[in-house]
Scaffold this motif. Structure first.
Motif, PDB file in Angstrom:
ATOM      1  N   HIS A 191       0.632  -1.282  -0.104  1.00 59.44           N
ATOM      2  CA  HIS A 191      -0.048  -0.098   0.039  1.00 59.44           C
ATOM      3  C   HIS A 191       1.009   1.147  -0.099  1.00 59.44           C
ATOM      4  CE1 HIS A 191      -3.443   2.196   1.795  1.00 59.44           C
ATOM      5  NE2 HIS A 191      -3.916   1.713   0.426  1.00 59.44           N
ATOM      6  N   LEU A 192       2.187   1.128  -0.202  1.00 56.80           N
ATOM      7  CA  LEU A 192       2.997   2.309  -0.331  1.00 56.80           C
ATOM      8  C   LEU A 192       2.781   3.052  -1.640  1.00 56.80           C
ATOM      9  CD1 LEU A 192       6.269   0.173  -0.035  1.00 56.80           C
ATOM     10  CD2 LEU A 192       5.528   1.717   1.927  1.00 56.80           C
ATOM     11  N   LYS A 193       2.728   4.494  -1.091  1.00 54.50           N
ATOM     12  CA  LYS A 193       2.552   5.445  -2.201  1.00 54.50           C
ATOM     13  C   LYS A 193       3.158   6.416  -2.097  1.00 54.50           C
ATOM     14  CE  LYS A 193      -2.130   5.648  -0.298  1.00 54.50           C
ATOM     15  NZ  LYS A 193      -2.356   4.598  -0.095  1.00 54.50           N
ATOM     16  N   ALA A 194       4.029   6.924  -2.968  1.00 50.27           N
ATOM     17  CA  ALA A 194       5.008   7.892  -3.053  1.00 50.27           C
ATOM     18  C   ALA A 194       5.626   8.287  -4.528  1.00 50.27           C
ATOM     19  CB  ALA A 194       6.091   7.956  -2.099  1.00 50.27           C
ATOM     20  N   MET A 195       6.043   9.806  -4.630  1.00 49.16           N
ATOM     21  CA  MET A 195       6.677   9.781  -5.998  1.00 49.16           C
ATOM     22  C   MET A 195       7.906  10.846  -5.595  1.00 49.16           C
ATOM     23  SD  MET A 195       4.967  12.038  -9.234  1.00 49.16           S
ATOM     24  CE  MET A 195       3.657  11.118  -8.968  1.00 49.16           C
ATOM     25  N   LEU A 196       9.003  10.090  -5.928  1.00 48.95           N
ATOM     26  CA  LEU A 196      10.431  10.798  -5.747  1.00 48.95           C
ATOM     27  C   LEU A 196      10.926  11.598  -7.149  1.00 48.95           C
ATOM     28  CD1 LEU A 196      12.707  11.713  -3.721  1.00 48.95           C
ATOM     29  CD2 LEU A 196      13.838   9.314  -4.636  1.00 48.95           C
ATOM     30  N   ILE A 197      10.900  12.822  -7.296  1.00 42.36           N
ATOM     31  CA  ILE A 197      11.230  13.509  -8.461  1.00 42.36           C
ATOM     32  C   ILE A 197      12.520  14.172  -8.311  1.00 42.36           C
ATOM     33  CG2 ILE A 197      10.477  15.329  -9.996  1.00 42.36           C
ATOM     34  CD1 ILE A 197       7.555  14.956  -8.849  1.00 42.36           C
ATOM     35  N   ASP A 198      13.477  13.980  -9.242  1.00 40.91           N
ATOM     36  CA  ASP A 198      14.760  14.446  -9.430  1.00 40.91           C
ATOM     37  C   ASP A 198      15.559  14.238  -7.974  1.00 40.91           C
ATOM     38  OD1 ASP A 198      14.403  15.086 -12.037  1.00 40.91           O
ATOM     39  OD2 ASP A 198      14.210  17.202 -11.884  1.00 40.91           O
ATOM     40  N   ASP A 199      15.197  13.176  -7.142  1.00 40.03           N
ATOM     41  CA  ASP A 199      15.771  13.241  -5.776  1.00 40.03           C
ATOM     42  C   ASP A 199      15.674  14.433  -4.894  1.00 40.03           C
ATOM     43  OD1 ASP A 199      16.863  10.588  -6.558  1.00 40.03           O
ATOM     44  OD2 ASP A 199      18.644  11.245  -7.462  1.00 40.03           O
ATOM     45  N   GLU A 200      14.932  15.384  -5.233  1.00 47.41           N
ATOM     46  CA  GLU A 200      14.892  16.629  -4.676  1.00 47.41           C
ATOM     47  C   GLU A 200      13.536  16.784  -4.000  1.00 47.41           C
ATOM     48  OE1 GLU A 200      15.928  19.551  -7.538  1.00 47.41           O
ATOM     49  OE2 GLU A 200      17.952  19.141  -7.142  1.00 47.41           O
ATOM     50  N   ALA A 201      12.504  16.223  -4.568  1.00 45.83           N
ATOM     51  CA  ALA A 201      10.988  16.404  -3.887  1.00 45.83           C
ATOM     52  C   ALA A 201      10.335  15.044  -3.699  1.00 45.83           C
ATOM     53  CB  ALA A 201      10.274  17.456  -4.879  1.00 45.83           C
ATOM     54  N   LEU A 202       9.722  14.812  -2.716  1.00 43.71           N
ATOM     55  CA  LEU A 202       9.177  13.613  -2.492  1.00 43.71           C
ATOM     56  C   LEU A 202       7.610  13.970  -2.171  1.00 43.71           C
ATOM     57  CD1 LEU A 202       9.467  10.650  -1.715  1.00 43.71           C
ATOM     58  CD2 LEU A 202       9.760  11.139   0.674  1.00 43.71           C
ATOM     59  N   VAL A 203       6.929  13.303  -2.862  1.00 44.50           N
ATOM     60  CA  VAL A 203       5.409  13.733  -2.761  1.00 44.50           C
ATOM     61  C   VAL A 203       4.941  12.285  -2.143  1.00 44.50           C
ATOM     62  CG1 VAL A 203       3.095  14.224  -4.077  1.00 44.50           C
ATOM     63  CG2 VAL A 203       5.243  14.856  -5.051  1.00 44.50           C
ATOM     64  N   VAL A 204       4.194  12.649  -0.931  1.00 39.77           N
ATOM     65  CA  VAL A 204       3.607  11.568  -0.144  1.00 39.77           C
ATOM     66  C   VAL A 204       2.230  11.829   0.481  1.00 39.77           C
ATOM     67  CG1 VAL A 204       5.865  10.794   0.819  1.00 39.77           C
ATOM     68  CG2 VAL A 204       4.599  12.520   2.074  1.00 39.77           C
ATOM     69  N   GLY A 205       1.424  11.013   1.082  1.00 38.89           N
ATOM     70  CA  GLY A 205       0.291  11.278   1.356  1.00 38.89           C
ATOM     71  C   GLY A 205      -0.805  10.087   1.253  1.00 38.89           C
ATOM     72  N   SER A 206      -2.289  10.396   1.174  1.00 38.56           N
ATOM     73  CA  SER A 206      -3.122   9.562   0.961  1.00 38.56           C
ATOM     74  C   SER A 206      -3.423   9.279  -0.555  1.00 38.56           C
ATOM     75  CB  SER A 206      -4.470  10.057   1.713  1.00 38.56           C
ATOM     76  OG  SER A 206      -4.851  11.141   1.026  1.00 38.56           O
ATOM     77  N   SER A 207      -3.005  10.053  -1.546  1.00 37.80           N
ATOM     78  CA  SER A 207      -3.281   9.791  -2.991  1.00 37.80           C
ATOM     79  C   SER A 207      -2.214   8.660  -3.537  1.00 37.80           C
ATOM     80  CB  SER A 207      -3.046  11.141  -3.751  1.00 37.80           C
ATOM     81  OG  SER A 207      -3.219  10.868  -5.164  1.00 37.80           O
ATOM     82  N   ASN A 208      -3.268   7.886  -4.305  1.00 39.00           N
ATOM     83  CA  ASN A 208      -2.632   6.765  -4.870  1.00 39.00           C
ATOM     84  C   ASN A 208      -2.163   7.309  -6.371  1.00 39.00           C
ATOM     85  OD1 ASN A 208      -3.188   4.494  -3.169  1.00 39.00           O
ATOM     86  ND2 ASN A 208      -5.042   4.834  -3.422  1.00 39.00           N
ATOM     87  N   PHE A 209      -2.177   8.259  -6.828  1.00 34.01           N
ATOM     88  CA  PHE A 209      -2.003   8.853  -8.188  1.00 34.01           C
ATOM     89  C   PHE A 209      -2.660   8.239  -9.202  1.00 34.01           C
ATOM     90  CE2 PHE A 209       2.056   9.135  -5.597  1.00 34.01           C
ATOM     91  CZ  PHE A 209       2.085  10.322  -5.243  1.00 34.01           C
TER      92      PHE A 209
END
Length: 370
Positions: A274-292
């Motif tokens: 159930h992990l959900k995250a988006m790592l962009i350019d190793d500089e921004a980590l998008v986390v939370g409840s959204s599954n994208f």
């Protein structure tokens, strides 16, 4: 100043959250989409009931009245399943016990006649205990606690006050979209009606990515895959991590079909995640409840954080991304049949039309009356 802490797994999360709940004196707000009367949910309810906080409130989405143990409770199979019926009764009794202990318990977004409002869920997971808050993806149920997942603990009045106000607005039946920059953390709340605008900062990060994008999610779909495809087309490496043993295999099959056409690297986790995250350019980590996914963008209320704290990003990479990649099947290890992939994509596109209309559904909260 906000102190950030990554809590990997339900055990570490709940051990930390239980301490904060016990220490809370002014306010304790707890919100989840799924909150069940099982071995995971009952200790949470007991901690809420025992909390000395002056203002104790609980928000549970009406989803939990209709789906328990990841199963729809109104069908013939459910009626013949004694264990499931017992858990449904235990869940409802647990809500009443929290209310009897002095907590104010409300349910968000009733599904309406013939379930026409069903896609309009409040998908947020949130705890506010005085000046500490938690956001992420963990619900309070046995199956959610068993799946790999994580939460972010934010300590500091600025973040806790913003998230408390978000909870209070939802509790009053008047959720609102907002965004706040708090140094290395940007908080984003989506109201289920204007989510395309709310997701704009995330889409902008995808569109500007150059070094690489890694997405881990069980349910990634369009329009996020469309944005990722554009990133890939301009030469940005895109890697996706998703479970092979997905509780929604149709989503997995559609994602793999898109990835094969576009050229994403896909790594399949052997077990459900159930992990959900988006790592962009190793500089921004998008986390939370959204599954994208299209449901999240079209109709669900969500809470997200965009984190630019190098220490937390490194911790995320070391404790979540690296172990996931180590456990994943080799790239290209499995693909759906062309027929299954085509059917899955078609069904999801048709479902998206239904979900898109649900953004107009009323967003309400009603008292639990047993």
């Amino acid at each position: 100043m906000i102190d950030l802490e990554l809590l990997v797994g339900a055990g570490d999360f709940w051990a930390r959250a239980a301490q904060d709940i016990a220490r809370a004196r002014r306010r304790l707000y707890v919100q989840a989409m799924t909150f069940e009367g099982d071995a995971a949910g009952r200790p949470v309810a007991a901690a809420i009931a025992a909390s000395p906080a002056a203002d104790r409130r609980v928000l549970i989405d009406c989803y939990s009245l209709h789906v328990v143990s990841d199963r729809f409770v109104h069908g013939p199979a459910a009626l013949l399943n004694r264990a499931l019926r017992d858990e449904v009764r235990a869940t409802r009794a647990m809500y009443g016990e929290m209310a009897k202990a002095g907590a104010r318990v409300r349910l968000t977004n009733p599904v309406g006649p013939l379930f026409w409002r069903y896609p309009a869920r409040n998908h947020k997971k949130l705890i506010v205990a005085d000046d500490v808050a938690y956001v992420g993806g963990i619900n309070f149920s046995d199956h959610n606690f068993a799946w790999p997942d994580f939460m972010i603990r934010l300590e500091g009045a600025a973040a806790a006050d913003l998230l408390a106000r978000d909870f209070e607005a939802t509790f009053a039946g008047a959720p609102r979209p907002w965004r706040a920059d708090l140094g290395e953390v940007q908080l984003i709340s989506l109201d289920g009606r204007s989510n395309a605008r709310g997701f704009a900062p995330v889409m902008d990060l995808i569109e500007s990515a150059r070094v690489g994008i890694t997405v881990i999610s069980p349910y990634l779909t369009f329009p996020f895959t469309d944005a990722l495809a554009r990133a890939s087309a301009r030469g940005t490496p895109v890697r996706l991590i998703t479970p092979f043993a997905n509780n929604k295999p149709m989503v997995r099959d559609a994602l793999l079909a898109v990835a094969e056409r576009v050229g994403f690297e896909v790594r399949l986790l052997p077990e459900m995640s159930h992990l959900k995250a988006m790592l962009i350019d190793d500089e921004a980590l998008v986390v939370g409840s959204s599954n994208f996914d299209f449901v999240s963008l079209a109709a669900e209320e969500e809470l997200m954080a965009v984190i630019a704290a190098p220490a937390l990003i490194e911790d995320f990479r070391r404790r979540i991304l690296d172990p996931a990649l180590a456990a994943a099947l080799p790239a290209g290890a499995w693909r759906p049949s062309p027929l299954a992939a085509h059917a899955s994509e078609l069904v999801l596109r048709l479902a998206a039309r239904r979900v898109h209309g649900a953004r107009f559904a009323p967003r309400t909260a009603v008292d639990w009356d047993g």
